[in-house]
Motif scaffolding. Structure first.
Motif, short mmCIF file in Angstrom:
data_model
loop_
_atom_site.label_atom_id
_atom_site.label_comp_id
_atom_site.label_asym_id
_atom_site.label_seq_id
_atom_site.Cartn_x
_atom_site.Cartn_y
_atom_site.Cartn_z
N SER A 82 0.83 -1.21 0.00
CA SER A 82 0.00 0.00 0.00
C SER A 82 0.86 1.26 0.00
N GLN A 83 2.16 1.09 0.23
CA GLN A 83 3.08 2.23 0.22
C GLN A 83 3.98 2.21 -1.01
N GLY A 84 3.62 1.36 -1.99
CA GLY A 84 4.34 1.37 -3.25
C GLY A 84 5.34 0.26 -3.47
N ASP A 85 5.55 -0.61 -2.49
CA ASP A 85 6.48 -1.72 -2.69
C ASP A 85 5.88 -2.74 -3.64
N ASP A 86 6.71 -3.29 -4.52
CA ASP A 86 6.25 -4.35 -5.42
C ASP A 86 6.01 -5.65 -4.68
N LEU A 87 6.80 -5.88 -3.63
CA LEU A 87 6.70 -7.09 -2.82
C LEU A 87 6.49 -6.65 -1.38
N THR A 94 3.22 -10.28 -3.84
CA THR A 94 3.27 -9.16 -4.77
C THR A 94 2.00 -8.33 -4.60
N PHE A 95 2.01 -7.13 -5.18
CA PHE A 95 0.83 -6.27 -5.14
C PHE A 95 -0.37 -7.00 -5.73
#
Length: 153
Positions: A82-87, A94-95
Motif C-alpha cells: 500500500s506504500q508502493g512496494d512491489d513485494l 506481490t501487489f
C-alpha cells in the motif's frame, strides 16, 4: 488451472493420518486412500506437482478439507504494497497477489504460500516470527519511575 505441490499432498496425508488413524494399522480412511493413490502416481511419474483439475474428486475433496484447516492468508497486518512496494515486506506477496487474493483458488493460494516460504525473506519468517517464538518474557516489567534515579525529583 493451478498446480498442487507434492508437499501439500504430503501435508494433507499427515493431516488425515492424525485425524483418522488406522484402527488396525492396515485399513485406511477413504481420504487417505484417495490422497495416497494421487501421491503414489506423482512419485511414479516423478512429478512434483499435479493440476488441481487432474486430481480425482475424492482426493481433491480430502485436499480441500486439509486446506480449510490451514491459515488462509500469509498477511501479518504490516502491508508495504500500500506504500508502493512491489513485494510486501510483511507477507512476501506481490501487489497483484495481495489485490487478487480473495479471487484466487486454493491451489493458487498454496502456490503463493510455497513461493514465499521458499524465499523466506518476508518479515513473517524472521523478525516477527522470532518474537512470537520467544513467547512472553520472564523478566518482570519495571515501570520507569521505579528505576533508581528515574522520575520526578
Amino acid at each position: 488451472m493451478a498446480a498442487i505441490h507434492i508437499t501439500d499432498i504430503e501435508a494433507a496425508i499427515n493431516y488425515w493420518r492424525s485425524r483418522t488413524p488406522s484402527p488396525d494399522g492396515i485399513v485406511l480412511a477413504p481420504e487417505l486412500r484417495a490422497l495416497g493413490e494421487a501421491y503414489a502416481l506423482m512419485v511414479f511419474r516423478q512429478a512434483d506437482a499435479v493440476d488441481e483439475d487432474a486430481l480425482p474428486p475424492e482426493a481433491l475433496a480430502a485436499w480441500l478439507a486439509w486446506y480449510d484447516a490451514t491459515p488462509d492468508t500469509p498477511c501479518i497486518a504490516i502491508c508495504s504494497t500500500s506504500q508502493g512496494d512491489d513485494l510486501c515486506k510483511g507477507c512476501g506477496r506481490t501487489f497483484d497477489e495481495v489485490q487478487f487474493w480473495p479471487a484466487m483458488t486454493p491451489a493458487e493460494k498454496r502456490g503463493v504460500w510455497r513461493r514465499i516460504t521458499l524465499e523466506h525473506t518476508a518479515w513473517r519468517f524472521n523478525r516477527y516470527a522470532e518474537r512470537a517464538a520467544e513467547g512472553p518474557s520472564d523478566k518482570p516489567v519495571v515501570p520507569p519511575t521505579a528505576v533508581q534515579g528515574a522520575g520526578p525529583r
